[in-house]
Motif scaffolding. Structure first.
Motif, PDB file in Angstrom:
ATOM      1  N   ARG A  20       8.095  -4.829  -4.347  1.00 34.80           N
ATOM      2  CA  ARG A  20       7.404  -4.673  -5.644  1.00 34.80           C
ATOM      3  C   ARG A  20       6.868  -6.004  -6.131  1.00 34.80           C
ATOM      4  O   ARG A  20       5.751  -6.091  -6.624  1.00 34.80           O
ATOM      5  N   LEU A  21       7.672  -7.043  -5.998  1.00 39.01           N
ATOM      6  CA  LEU A  21       7.257  -8.378  -6.414  1.00 39.01           C
ATOM      7  C   LEU A  21       6.032  -8.823  -5.616  1.00 39.01           C
ATOM      8  O   LEU A  21       5.078  -9.376  -6.181  1.00 39.01           O
ATOM      9  N   LEU A  22       6.041  -8.564  -4.319  1.00 39.47           N
ATOM     10  CA  LEU A  22       4.907  -8.904  -3.467  1.00 39.47           C
ATOM     11  C   LEU A  22       3.661  -8.143  -3.904  1.00 39.47           C
ATOM     12  O   LEU A  22       2.571  -8.716  -4.014  1.00 39.47           O
ATOM     13  N   SER A  23       3.807  -6.847  -4.171  1.00 38.33           N
ATOM     14  CA  SER A  23       2.663  -6.033  -4.599  1.00 38.33           C
ATOM     15  C   SER A  23       2.072  -6.544  -5.907  1.00 38.33           C
ATOM     16  O   SER A  23       0.849  -6.673  -6.043  1.00 38.33           O
ATOM     17  N   ILE A  24       2.941  -6.820  -6.860  1.00 31.31           N
ATOM     18  CA  ILE A  24       2.472  -7.331  -8.152  1.00 31.31           C
ATOM     19  C   ILE A  24       1.796  -8.680  -7.964  1.00 31.31           C
ATOM     20  O   ILE A  24       0.741  -8.950  -8.541  1.00 31.31           O
ATOM     21  N   GLY A  25       2.385  -9.534  -7.144  1.00 29.06           N
ATOM     22  CA  GLY A  25       1.793 -10.848  -6.868  1.00 29.06           C
ATOM     23  C   GLY A  25       0.409 -10.734  -6.254  1.00 29.06           C
ATOM     24  O   GLY A  25      -0.507 -11.467  -6.630  1.00 29.06           O
ATOM     25  N   ILE A  26       0.258  -9.812  -5.316  1.00 23.39           N
ATOM     26  CA  ILE A  26      -1.054  -9.624  -4.683  1.00 23.39           C
ATOM     27  C   ILE A  26      -2.077  -9.144  -5.702  1.00 23.39           C
ATOM     28  O   ILE A  26      -3.211  -9.645  -5.748  1.00 23.39           O
ATOM     29  N   VAL A  27      -1.688  -8.198  -6.551  1.00 14.99           N
ATOM     30  CA  VAL A  27      -2.609  -7.698  -7.580  1.00 14.99           C
ATOM     31  C   VAL A  27      -3.024  -8.830  -8.517  1.00 14.99           C
ATOM     32  O   VAL A  27      -4.220  -9.005  -8.805  1.00 14.99           O
ATOM     33  N   PHE A  28      -2.052  -9.613  -8.975  1.00 20.31           N
ATOM     34  CA  PHE A  28      -2.366 -10.737  -9.864  1.00 20.31           C
ATOM     35  C   PHE A  28      -3.294 -11.736  -9.161  1.00 20.31           C
ATOM     36  O   PHE A  28      -4.255 -12.224  -9.759  1.00 20.31           O
ATOM     37  N   LEU A 169      -4.259 -16.194 -10.804  1.00 20.00           N
ATOM     38  CA  LEU A 169      -4.099 -16.589  -9.406  1.00 20.00           C
ATOM     39  C   LEU A 169      -2.799 -17.354  -9.202  1.00 20.00           C
ATOM     40  O   LEU A 169      -2.034 -17.064  -8.272  1.00 20.00           O
ATOM     41  N   SER A 170      -2.513 -18.320 -10.070  1.00 18.81           N
ATOM     42  CA  SER A 170      -1.280 -19.105  -9.904  1.00 18.81           C
ATOM     43  C   SER A 170      -0.043 -18.237 -10.111  1.00 18.81           C
ATOM     44  O   SER A 170       0.951 -18.379  -9.391  1.00 18.81           O
ATOM     45  N   THR A 171      -0.098 -17.316 -11.064  1.00 16.28           N
ATOM     46  CA  THR A 171       1.019 -16.396 -11.271  1.00 16.28           C
ATOM     47  C   THR A 171       1.199 -15.500 -10.055  1.00 16.28           C
ATOM     48  O   THR A 171       2.317 -15.294  -9.578  1.00 16.28           O
ATOM     49  N   GLY A 172       0.102 -14.976  -9.550  1.00 15.71           N
ATOM     50  CA  GLY A 172       0.168 -14.115  -8.370  1.00 15.71           C
ATOM     51  C   GLY A 172       0.742 -14.837  -7.168  1.00 15.71           C
ATOM     52  O   GLY A 172       1.609 -14.299  -6.463  1.00 15.71           O
ATOM     53  N   LEU A 173       0.273 -16.052  -6.921  1.00 11.35           N
ATOM     54  CA  LEU A 173       0.780 -16.817  -5.785  1.00 11.35           C
ATOM     55  C   LEU A 173       2.265 -17.134  -5.950  1.00 11.35           C
ATOM     56  O   LEU A 173       3.031 -17.083  -4.983  1.00 11.35           O
ATOM     57  N   SER A 174       2.688 -17.451  -7.171  1.00 10.37           N
ATOM     58  CA  SER A 174       4.112 -17.740  -7.386  1.00 10.37           C
ATOM     59  C   SER A 174       4.957 -16.487  -7.164  1.00 10.37           C
ATOM     60  O   SER A 174       6.052 -16.568  -6.601  1.00 10.37           O
ATOM     61  N   LEU A 178       7.902 -15.987  -4.460  1.00 14.07           N
ATOM     62  CA  LEU A 178       9.220 -15.495  -4.864  1.00 14.07           C
ATOM     63  C   LEU A 178       9.623 -14.262  -4.048  1.00 14.07           C
ATOM     64  O   LEU A 178      10.785 -14.118  -3.672  1.00 14.07           O
ATOM     65  N   ALA A 179       8.665 -13.390  -3.772  1.00 17.89           N
ATOM     66  CA  ALA A 179       8.950 -12.196  -2.971  1.00 17.89           C
ATOM     67  C   ALA A 179       9.388 -12.598  -1.567  1.00 17.89           C
ATOM     68  O   ALA A 179      10.331 -12.005  -1.018  1.00 17.89           O
ATOM     69  N   ARG A 180       8.731 -13.584  -1.006  1.00 20.00           N
ATOM     70  CA  ARG A 180       9.113 -14.070   0.336  1.00 20.00           C
ATOM     71  C   ARG A 180      10.535 -14.631   0.302  1.00 20.00           C
ATOM     72  O   ARG A 180      11.339 -14.375   1.194  1.00 20.00           O
TER      73      ARG A 180
END
Length: 186
Positions: A20-28, A169-174, A178-180
């Protein structure tokens, strides 16, 4: 008895959490990249979101003011929320005015933050190590504010969208990072 039970994992580190964290990060990150690539559109979208929020805030506030009519201060609340509603409507009807207003506010905040951070960094220089980072931060804020000011009014078209894009972008990448890390921790 050991108070830490290593067999019990924090619920936030479950595999579905990292997905879920990865998905949200990608969307952001995608929203951020699009905003950076299309800053004028992102600026307009950001302005319209703020305009609708002001309209909603003003309308609900007027409803609240009406409910508090027994109190003497209800007129002050009605006036404040009425101004908020009118400001939101003005931003909706004249988006250019809203964009210009929001950009001016952002420019002033960057300029003030830059000056305050530099002064604070100088004041801390005798007491703290790495005080120069505060000055670097202040100089960066000052440069952004001056860049907006020097390019005014053309900078108003894209500034808000670009800054929103960088933030997304910075939020999404972070979140992706974090997901990794959460996936490896499981």
């Amino acid at each position: 008895m050991n108070t830490l039970d290593h067999s019990h994992r924090d619920a936030s580190l479950k595999p579905d959490f990292s997905k879920r964290l990865l998905s949200i990060g990608i969307v952001f990150a995608v929203i951020g990249a699009l905003a950076i690539l299309l800053p004028a559109w992102a600026t307009l979208a950001g302005e319209l979101v703020i305009a609708w929020m002001l309209v909603l805030w003003g309308a609900l506030g007027l409803w609240f003011a009406r409910a508090m009519r027994p109190a003497r201060e209800w007129r002050y609340a009605a006036a404040a929320f009425g101004v908020t509603l009118l400001l939101g409507l003005a931003f909706l009807l004249f988006p250019g005015v809203g964009i210009a207003t929001l950009t001016i506010v952002m420019m002033l905040v960057f300029l003030m933050e830059g000056v305050v951070s530099i002064l604070l960094g100088l004041r801390m220089s005798s007491n703290l190590r790495h005080w120069s980072w505060m000055i670097v931060s202040g100089v960066c804020s000052l440069i952004v504010g001056l860049f907006i000011l020097i390019g005014w009014p053309e900078t108003a078209v894209w500034t808000l969208g670009l800054l929103l894009g960088v933030n997304f972008l910075s939020t999404g990448l972070s979140l992706i990072m974090l997901a990794r890390a959460a996936k490896k921790a499981v």
